[in-house]
Every structure is written in structure tokens, then in C-alpha cells.
Motif scaffolding. Structure first.
Motif, PDB file in Angstrom:
ATOM      1  N   VAL A 178       1.452  16.338   5.453  1.00 41.10           N
ATOM      2  CA  VAL A 178       0.894  15.690   4.271  1.00 41.10           C
ATOM      3  C   VAL A 178       2.001  14.995   3.467  1.00 41.10           C
ATOM      4  O   VAL A 178       3.130  15.493   3.399  1.00 41.10           O
ATOM      5  N   ASN A 179       1.685  13.850   2.905  1.00 42.35           N
ATOM      6  CA  ASN A 179       2.656  13.136   2.081  1.00 42.35           C
ATOM      7  C   ASN A 179       2.902  13.863   0.771  1.00 42.35           C
ATOM      8  O   ASN A 179       2.079  14.647   0.309  1.00 42.35           O
ATOM      9  N   GLY A 180       4.008  13.541   0.159  1.00 40.74           N
ATOM     10  CA  GLY A 180       4.259  13.967  -1.209  1.00 40.74           C
ATOM     11  C   GLY A 180       4.272  12.723  -2.090  1.00 40.74           C
ATOM     12  O   GLY A 180       4.057  11.614  -1.616  1.00 40.74           O
ATOM     13  N   SER A 224     -12.902  -1.729   2.196  1.00 42.25           N
ATOM     14  CA  SER A 224     -14.074  -0.886   2.454  1.00 42.25           C
ATOM     15  C   SER A 224     -13.660   0.559   2.710  1.00 42.25           C
ATOM     16  O   SER A 224     -14.416   1.490   2.441  1.00 42.25           O
ATOM     17  N   GLN A 225     -12.432   0.763   3.216  1.00 43.39           N
ATOM     18  CA  GLN A 225     -11.925   2.131   3.442  1.00 43.39           C
ATOM     19  C   GLN A 225     -12.041   2.998   2.195  1.00 43.39           C
ATOM     20  O   GLN A 225     -12.235   4.206   2.263  1.00 43.39           O
ATOM     21  N   LYS A 226     -11.893   2.375   1.037  1.00 36.11           N
ATOM     22  CA  LYS A 226     -11.747   3.139  -0.195  1.00 36.11           C
ATOM     23  C   LYS A 226     -13.070   3.525  -0.857  1.00 36.11           C
ATOM     24  O   LYS A 226     -13.081   4.056  -1.960  1.00 36.11           O
ATOM     25  N   GLY A 229       0.819  -1.218   0.000  1.00 38.16           N
ATOM     26  CA  GLY A 229       0.000   0.000   0.000  1.00 38.16           C
ATOM     27  C   GLY A 229       0.845   1.257   0.000  1.00 38.16           C
ATOM     28  O   GLY A 229       2.073   1.207  -0.220  1.00 38.16           O
ATOM     29  N   GLY A 230       0.190   2.379   0.274  1.00 36.61           N
ATOM     30  CA  GLY A 230       0.826   3.687   0.207  1.00 36.61           C
ATOM     31  C   GLY A 230       2.006   3.854   1.158  1.00 36.61           C
ATOM     32  O   GLY A 230       2.925   4.629   0.886  1.00 36.61           O
ATOM     33  N   LEU A 231       1.994   3.118   2.260  1.00 37.47           N
ATOM     34  CA  LEU A 231       3.119   3.161   3.188  1.00 37.47           C
ATOM     35  C   LEU A 231       4.438   2.936   2.456  1.00 37.47           C
ATOM     36  O   LEU A 231       5.437   3.624   2.691  1.00 37.47           O
ATOM     37  N   ALA A 232       4.435   1.959   1.548  1.00 40.88           N
ATOM     38  CA  ALA A 232       5.652   1.625   0.813  1.00 40.88           C
ATOM     39  C   ALA A 232       6.104   2.777  -0.085  1.00 40.88           C
ATOM     40  O   ALA A 232       7.304   3.040  -0.214  1.00 40.88           O
ATOM     41  N   ASP A 233       5.161   3.480  -0.678  1.00 43.36           N
ATOM     42  CA  ASP A 233       5.525   4.625  -1.527  1.00 43.36           C
ATOM     43  C   ASP A 233       6.193   5.708  -0.689  1.00 43.36           C
ATOM     44  O   ASP A 233       7.161   6.333  -1.110  1.00 43.36           O
ATOM     45  N   VAL A 234       5.653   5.926   0.511  1.00 39.25           N
ATOM     46  CA  VAL A 234       6.183   6.990   1.362  1.00 39.25           C
ATOM     47  C   VAL A 234       7.581   6.629   1.871  1.00 39.25           C
ATOM     48  O   VAL A 234       8.532   7.397   1.719  1.00 39.25           O
ATOM     49  N   VAL A 235       7.714   5.437   2.437  1.00 40.59           N
ATOM     50  CA  VAL A 235       9.011   5.046   3.005  1.00 40.59           C
ATOM     51  C   VAL A 235      10.062   4.921   1.899  1.00 40.59           C
ATOM     52  O   VAL A 235      11.243   5.203   2.115  1.00 40.59           O
ATOM     53  N   SER A 267      -6.519   1.324  -6.645  1.00 37.19           N
ATOM     54  CA  SER A 267      -6.720   1.321  -5.204  1.00 37.19           C
ATOM     55  C   SER A 267      -6.576  -0.068  -4.616  1.00 37.19           C
ATOM     56  O   SER A 267      -6.829  -1.066  -5.296  1.00 37.19           O
ATOM     57  N   ARG A 268      -6.191  -0.118  -3.333  1.00 35.10           N
ATOM     58  CA  ARG A 268      -6.397  -1.346  -2.581  1.00 35.10           C
ATOM     59  C   ARG A 268      -7.910  -1.532  -2.491  1.00 35.10           C
ATOM     60  O   ARG A 268      -8.628  -0.569  -2.241  1.00 35.10           O
ATOM     61  N   MET A 269      -8.402  -2.747  -2.686  1.00 37.63           N
ATOM     62  CA  MET A 269      -9.856  -2.934  -2.658  1.00 37.63           C
ATOM     63  C   MET A 269     -10.313  -3.295  -1.255  1.00 37.63           C
ATOM     64  O   MET A 269     -10.449  -4.468  -0.905  1.00 37.63           O
ATOM     65  N   PHE A 325     -12.700   6.846   4.734  1.00 36.03           N
ATOM     66  CA  PHE A 325     -11.702   7.686   5.400  1.00 36.03           C
ATOM     67  C   PHE A 325     -10.401   7.561   4.630  1.00 36.03           C
ATOM     68  O   PHE A 325     -10.200   6.578   3.911  1.00 36.03           O
ATOM     69  N   GLU A 326      -9.536   8.550   4.738  1.00 36.06           N
ATOM     70  CA  GLU A 326      -8.293   8.521   3.961  1.00 36.06           C
ATOM     71  C   GLU A 326      -7.214   9.325   4.697  1.00 36.06           C
ATOM     72  O   GLU A 326      -7.213  10.548   4.659  1.00 36.06           O
ATOM     73  N   PRO A 327      -6.299   8.625   5.356  1.00 37.56           N
ATOM     74  CA  PRO A 327      -5.244   9.345   6.095  1.00 37.56           C
ATOM     75  C   PRO A 327      -4.531  10.381   5.224  1.00 37.56           C
ATOM     76  O   PRO A 327      -4.332  11.509   5.625  1.00 37.56           O
ATOM     77  N   CYS A 328      -4.103   9.974   4.046  1.00 34.34           N
ATOM     78  CA  CYS A 328      -3.572  10.965   3.094  1.00 34.34           C
ATOM     79  C   CYS A 328      -4.121  10.672   1.719  1.00 34.34           C
ATOM     80  O   CYS A 328      -4.845  11.452   1.142  1.00 34.34           O
ATOM     81  N   GLY A 329      -3.776   9.491   1.204  1.00 32.43           N
ATOM     82  CA  GLY A 329      -4.155   9.177  -0.169  1.00 32.43           C
ATOM     83  C   GLY A 329      -3.065   9.699  -1.084  1.00 32.43           C
ATOM     84  O   GLY A 329      -2.587  10.825  -0.933  1.00 32.43           O
ATOM     85  N   LEU A 330      -2.626   8.857  -2.002  1.00 22.00           N
ATOM     86  CA  LEU A 330      -1.569   9.269  -2.924  1.00 22.00           C
ATOM     87  C   LEU A 330      -2.101   9.328  -4.352  1.00 22.00           C
ATOM     88  O   LEU A 330      -1.694  10.167  -5.149  1.00 22.00           O
ATOM     89  N   GLY A 331      -3.049   8.461  -4.655  1.00 18.18           N
ATOM     90  CA  GLY A 331      -3.586   8.362  -6.018  1.00 18.18           C
ATOM     91  C   GLY A 331      -4.100   9.693  -6.540  1.00 18.18           C
ATOM     92  O   GLY A 331      -3.871  10.052  -7.703  1.00 18.18           O
ATOM     93  N   THR A 390       0.972  12.028  11.759  1.00 17.92           N
ATOM     94  CA  THR A 390       0.184  11.298  10.794  1.00 17.92           C
ATOM     95  C   THR A 390       0.259  12.038   9.470  1.00 17.92           C
ATOM     96  O   THR A 390       0.904  13.101   9.389  1.00 17.92           O
ATOM     97  N   VAL A 391      -0.355  11.475   8.419  1.00 21.33           N
ATOM     98  CA  VAL A 391       0.042  11.856   7.073  1.00 21.33           C
ATOM     99  C   VAL A 391      -0.780  12.971   6.411  1.00 21.33           C
ATOM    100  O   VAL A 391      -0.651  13.195   5.206  1.00 21.33           O
ATOM    101  N   SER A 392      -1.601  13.664   7.176  1.00 19.57           N
ATOM    102  CA  SER A 392      -2.205  14.909   6.692  1.00 19.57           C
ATOM    103  C   SER A 392      -2.742  15.682   7.893  1.00 19.57           C
ATOM    104  O   SER A 392      -3.097  15.077   8.915  1.00 19.57           O
ATOM    105  N   ILE A 406       1.662   7.505  11.972  1.00 20.03           N
ATOM    106  CA  ILE A 406       0.468   6.678  11.717  1.00 20.03           C
ATOM    107  C   ILE A 406       0.029   6.887  10.266  1.00 20.03           C
ATOM    108  O   ILE A 406      -0.356   7.983   9.887  1.00 20.03           O
ATOM    109  N   HIS A 407       0.099   5.828   9.487  1.00 20.69           N
ATOM    110  CA  HIS A 407      -0.392   5.898   8.106  1.00 20.69           C
ATOM    111  C   HIS A 407      -1.832   5.417   8.020  1.00 20.69           C
ATOM    112  O   HIS A 407      -2.506   5.676   7.025  1.00 20.69           O
ATOM    113  N   ASN A 408      -2.251   4.672   9.007  1.00 16.15           N
ATOM    114  CA  ASN A 408      -3.642   4.214   9.014  1.00 16.15           C
ATOM    115  C   ASN A 408      -4.005   3.781  10.428  1.00 16.15           C
ATOM    116  O   ASN A 408      -3.429   2.842  10.961  1.00 16.15           O
ATOM    117  N   MET A 409      -4.959   4.469  10.996  1.00 11.62           N
ATOM    118  CA  MET A 409      -5.368   4.239  12.388  1.00 11.62           C
ATOM    119  C   MET A 409      -6.176   2.955  12.538  1.00 11.62           C
ATOM    120  O   MET A 409      -6.382   2.459  13.631  1.00 11.62           O
TER     121      MET A 409
END
Ligand code: GLC
Length: 485
Positions: free
Chosen positions: A249-251, A308-310, A18-24, A304-306, A382-388, A216-218, A164-167
């Protein structure tokens, strides 16, 4: 020089769910190298790409105690795009075809990883000022640091930041078993000020309680997690830590996501020739996917990851009505929960000319979709940041989002009276509100293309590179290390 070690369970290009990998995998590149030496430590999973695994060099090995268990730790290293990476090797914990399994396995895997990271520090010749930990998998790092290693001189001065990337994902499991796994002192499981949470142990909570600062990311998500609706049961704790809580916020990786140089897309383009460039990409993608080749159809992407969050429940509820009443094509990419994967199979069979879905992940498809679609849908619950949504804007594909978390911070809703904005948004988690805004966007696309193109220009000119966010992290690092300088 401030030395920082990122501790995480995933990072591109090594491993991603997920997005965690893009950020790190991207943020460490963007720090001021004169002042900050930022490195990364990850598990060495057997499921990582063989070519990447082959590049890792063995550094050393030692053993770590996990209560009564004595476990092997191998340390490997490599440099990737100017960033030093370390990997923790243990074939028992990091075997299998994916990084995460059942929670009862993962709590032991990541307790081991956290302890192995701490004990690796004297061996890797890198004594960090800050351990920057990400998500529940690394929540025990600050806990061990303060309880088990606190009195040791080598560790005493090390500070921790927990991001925290996702609570929602907290790493909760039975107290008795986690006590046995971790060997952590019993008293920290007994009170609400330690690891205990609703009768279970909770790794995310450990990170939040024991870290020197929490981020957290935003900024919007930082607010939401202090409320009952957004706090996933930990809002009380977030309020208790509010003075040390930061929203940054993430970049996105501007080298990786660049329509001007992207090797995956049919035609490269810039903000100057975006209209023609996107058109060519759209026609090529339609052809490749077997969709009717038409420029005038409103083409919507979802990557997206499929889960319910999304917001997939909204889509499931309304997609028939969308196809009945709108002239659209959907292009969908992602994997996740079976019910959503099946839903897209179902809709693809029912409307083969209107919906194409690939259940899986592919960088190549992702880049093509960002470049080719007119709009990008992200109706998250909900969306902690969202990169898409940021990647989409970078390619001039207008995001249609629900106003939550980082989506609210990064997408400015189009205002037809003032002619500003970079996308479209709706506020309530309601399928008809989403349908209404989709129709509104389609209408502008079809009836007022010059207006649409102006929004595209504004979206592409927004700066979502890591520059500003990396500066905010630098300020946070300075703050956290102030008293040790
Ligand atoms: C998680 C969140 C997402 C965020 C990403 C990176 O995947 O769900 O909103 O963008 O982490 O921080």
C-alpha cells in the motif's frame, strides 16, 4: 549498499498528472539511507516549471538507436530533498505543454525513454542493482534489458521490479509500428508469452512478463487484478505471475500533508484541537469561495482526476437528489474528461450556494479543502490505492468511499455498535447506495457530533506515512537481489 533507480514518467515536484507522481516523488526519501541508495530518473519535459528546470545540471550526452533512428540523449541531474534525480533530455520527444499526448506518439516517446535510461547507466556513475519501473511508460525497460542488453556484462546482473499503479492504462498499439519503433526482435511480438496482447503490442504486459518481480499499490488491488472483473484483460497473466506479485500500500508525504505545519491553510491544528481548528478552516474557506458561511452544513470535498474510474457517473446521476434531500455543500477540485468538467460547471450554475468547483489543480486549494471539509468523497469504480482518502484522514476529514482496491485497505468503515472505524463505505457501484451512506454520515455529523468527533480522532491517529510501506519495499528489494549477493 543496494542501489536502486526508480524509472518513471512523472514525480513531484517536477511533473504531475496523477498519484503516480506523488508516490515517485515521496517514497525515495523514506528508505534506510545506510542500506539503500535510491535515485530517480525522469524525462526532462519542456512543460516542467521553469524554476525547477533552471536548477538541473548537464552531465553528458550520447546517442541511442531506436531501430533505424539515431536519437540524441542529454542527461541532467540535481538533488532534491536529499534524493538524486536524473533527467533524460530530448527536445523532440519531450516537447509540448503536457507530458502525454496521443498514444501513437507516446509509444515512441517511452520506447526512446526506456532505451535512453538503460544506456545512460554507464555514464551516470551509478550501476544499479535494481531498476524499479513504474507503469506502462517504463514497461519496455525490463524487455530491453532481457532481450537487447542481456548478454552485456554491465547489464547482466541488474534486476527489475515493475510496479503497476493502474492496470487500465497499458500502452497498447499496433504491433507492426511498435516493431518498427523499438527494433525489438520479432519473435517477442508473436506469442502470448511476450509483448502481444489481443492482437496488439502492450507495454504494460512487457513489464509484467519480463520483470523479476511485479508489485501493485495495495494488497486488495493485487487480488482484484487476478480476477476477470479487475484484470483489464490481463488477469490470466497476473495469475501466471502470482508467485512474484506483491501488493504494497502507498503512503503519503507526512511533511507535505501536515495540518500542524501546513502553510496553505487558515489555521493549523493537531489531533488535540482538531474540532476548533477545522471549524475555523471551514468558515474561512466558505467565505473565500463565496459559499454561505455556516458551520452546521455538512461540507463534502472532492479532489480527483476527473475520469470514469473515480465514480463521477454516480455523482452525475444522484447530485440533484442529494441537493433536494440533504443540507450539504460540495467543494470540488480537479481536471480531466470534458463530460465531468462540464457536469460540475452545470451543477455550479444550478446550485451556486451548494457547489463550488475549480476545474484545474492547485496545491493551495487542495490543502485548504483537506483541512476544511467534514467529509471527503471517493466513490471509485476501481482504485489501485488512492491517496486522497489518506490525505483527508490526516486532516481529520472523514472519507466516504466505495469498497474497492486500496480504499478497502485504508478506510475502516464506522461501526456504530462497536464505535470504531475511520470513515464510511459502501459496497456496490450504485448511486443510491452512495446516497444512503452520505445521508448516514450526514446524520451522525448533525445529530451525534461527539461520535463524529471521535471518528475524526481515530482517522487522524492512523499512520499513513511511508514508514511501513518503505520497509515492505526494502524486503522486496532484498528478496530480488538475494541471488546476486
Ligand atoms: C494511480 C491510481 C491510484 C494510485 C496512484 C499511485 O493514480 O489510480 O489509485 O493511488 O496511481 O499509486
Amino acid at each position: 549498499m543496494t542501489k536502486i533507480l526508480f524509472v518513471a514518467s512523472e514525480a513531484v515536484p517536477y511533473i504531475k498528472t496523477g498519484g503516480l507522481a506523488d508516490v515517485v516523488g515521496s517514497l525515495p526519501k523514506y528508505f534506510d539511507k545506510e542500506k539503500y541508495d535510491v535515485r530517480v530518473i525522469l524525462p526532462k519535459y519542456a512543460c516542467m516549471d521553469e524554476l525547477l528546470l533552471a536548477q538541473l545540471k548537464f552531465v553528458c550526452h550520447f546517442y541511442v538507436n531506436l531501430n533505424w533512428r539515431k536519437q540524441y540523449v542529454g542527461i541532467f541531474t540535481t538533488e532534491y530533498k536529499g534524493v538524486r534525480y536524473y533527467f533524460v533530455d530530448n527536445e523532440f520527444y519531450f516537447a509540448g505543454d503536457k507530458p502525454y499526448n496521443n498514444i501513437y506518439e507516446d509509444v515512441e516517446k517511452f520506447a526512446y525513454f526506456s532505451k535512453a535510461v538503460l544506456e545512460s547507466l554507464p555514464y551516470i556513475d551509478f550501476a544499479p542493482d535494481i531498476l524499479h519501473c513504474h507503469d506502462w511508460q517504463t514497461g519496455l525497460v525490463p524487455v530491453y534489458l532481457r532481450t537487447t542488453y542481456g548478454s552485456d556484462n554491465f547489464y547482466a546482473g541488474i534486476k527489475t521490479i515493475f510496479t503497476i499503479h493502474n492496470m487500465k492504462f497499458q500502452g497498447r498499439w499496433k504491433i507492426r509500428e511498435v516493431m518498427d519503433i523499438t527494433g525489438l526482435p520479432e519473435h517477442i511480438f508473436r506469442t502470448a508469452s511476450g509483448l502481444e496482447s489481443y492482437g496488439e503490442s502492450n507495454y504494460l504486459k512487457g513489464g509484467i512478463v519480463y520483470a523479476d518481480a511485479v508489485s501493485t499499490v495495495s494488497p486488495e488491488y493485487a487480488k482484484e487484478i487476478t480476477t476477470r472483473e479487475g484484470g483489464e484483460g490481463l488477469d490470466g497473466l497476473m495469475n501466471a505471475r502470482i508467485d512474484s506479485l506483491y501488493g504494497i500500500v502507498n503512503g503519503i508525504d507526512y511533511e507535505e500533508f501536515n495540518p500542524e505545519t501546513d502553510p496553505h491553510i487558515e489555521t493549523n491544528y493537531t489531533v488535540k484541537n482538531a474540532v476548533a481548528g477545522k471549524r475555523k478552516n471551514k468558515l474561512a474557506l466558505q467565505k473565500m469561495l463565496g459559499l454561505p458561511v455556516r458551520d452546521d452544513v455538512f461540507m463534502i470535498g472532492i479532489i480527483s482526476r476527473m475520469t470514469s474510474q473515480k465514480g463521477f457517473d454516480l455523482i452525475a446521476y444522484i447530485l440533484d437528489e442529494i441537493f433536494d434531500t440533504m443540507d450539504v455543500q460540495f467543494v470540488v477540485l480537479g481536471t480531466g474528461e470534458g463530460q465531468y468538467e462540464n457536469m460540475f460547471h452545470h451543477f455550479h450554475n444550478k446550485y451556486p450556494d451548494k457547489l463550488w468547483a475549480h476545474i484545474g489543480y492547485s496545491d493551495e486549494y487542495a490543502h485548504k479543502i483537506y483541512a476544511s471539509c467534514d467529509a471527503f468523497l471517493m466513490p471509485s469504480l476501481f482504485e489501485p490505492c488512492g491517496l486522497g482518502q489518506m490525505m483527508a484522514m490526516r486532516y481529520g476529514t472523514l472519507p466516504i468511499v466505495r469498497e474497492t482496491g486500496g480504499l478497502k485497505d485504508t478506510v475502516e468503515a464506522y461501526n456504530e455498535y462497536e464505535n470504531n472505524g475511520t470513515g464510511f463505505s459502501f459496497s456496490n457501484y450504485n448511486a443510491h447506495e452512495m446516497l444512503f451512506i452520505l445521508r448516514y454520515a450526514q446524520n451522525i455529523y448533525k445529530e451525534n457530533r461527539s461520535r463524529w468527533n471521535e471518528i475524526v480522532q481515530r482517522a487522524m491517529q492512523k499512520d499513513f506515512s511511508w514508514g511501513a510501506s518503505a520497509k515492505s519495499y526494502e524486503t522486496l528489494y532484498d528478496k530480488v537481489t538475494e541471488d546476486i549477493k
